[in-house]
Enzyme design. Sequence first.
Site, short mmCIF file in Angstrom:
data_model
loop_
_atom_site.label_atom_id
_atom_site.label_comp_id
_atom_site.label_asym_id
_atom_site.label_seq_id
_atom_site.Cartn_x
_atom_site.Cartn_y
_atom_site.Cartn_z
N THR A 48 0.86 -1.18 0.00
CA THR A 48 0.00 0.00 0.00
C THR A 48 0.89 1.23 0.00
OG1 THR A 48 -0.16 -0.09 2.41
CG2 THR A 48 -1.93 -1.17 1.15
N VAL A 50 0.81 4.41 2.35
CA VAL A 50 1.25 5.06 3.59
C VAL A 50 2.14 4.11 4.40
CG1 VAL A 50 0.49 6.12 5.76
CG2 VAL A 50 -0.80 6.53 3.65
N CYS A 51 1.80 2.84 4.41
CA CYS A 51 2.49 1.86 5.26
C CYS A 51 4.01 1.83 5.06
CB CYS A 51 1.89 0.47 5.05
SG CYS A 51 0.12 0.40 5.40
N PRO A 52 4.51 1.82 3.82
CA PRO A 52 5.98 1.74 3.70
C PRO A 52 6.68 2.96 4.27
CG PRO A 52 4.96 2.05 1.54
CD PRO A 52 3.86 1.79 2.51
N ILE A 55 7.05 2.11 7.96
CA ILE A 55 8.00 1.02 8.19
C ILE A 55 9.43 1.52 8.01
CG2 ILE A 55 8.79 -1.22 7.35
CD1 ILE A 55 5.78 -1.67 6.51
#
Length: 180
Positions: A48, A50-52, A55
């Site tokens: 997706t 926003v997630c990276p 992380i």
Amino acid sequence: MLTVGDKLPALTVPVQQGTAALPAGETLDLGNTGGRWKILFYWPKDFTFVCPTEIVGYGELKQDFADRDADLIGASTDTAHVHFAWRKSDEQLAEADFPWIADNKKELADALGIIAPDEGVAYRATFIIDPDNVIQHVAVNGLNVGRNPAETLRVLDALQTDELCPCNWNDGEEVLRPAA
């Protein structure tokens, strides 16, 4: 939703870490603290947008957390093989070298109470857990808004002082000393 003062469920969960080999059933025992703090953060879904960013942001602070006796643990409701494929597809994610919980059965996310009911994925939830496996901080964002990993580090610093820390306090600043 579990909150401050609650115990982290002592589950053994599947994890994926690194890109050297396909997942082979690796697990992490969340009940074993080793006398260390845990920073557990969930993102909704792999592959997706926003997630990276989150992380990678946490990964860049991994050593800072380690310097404070805190282990960084990421999680989503994807499988270990999906985690592996995502890391293999993105050099920055591959460098985020900490365990990613593969909670595709949603056992931990359900126990924490962080599943978004309409989407069936985890909210962007962050937990700071002390060496006794007691949750000391919880922050939860909706699915569309990323969080600030540096803020998690700041809160960890404040918690570890065991003192009264004012608004916007940062490590090295004066804590509050009530008059006797």
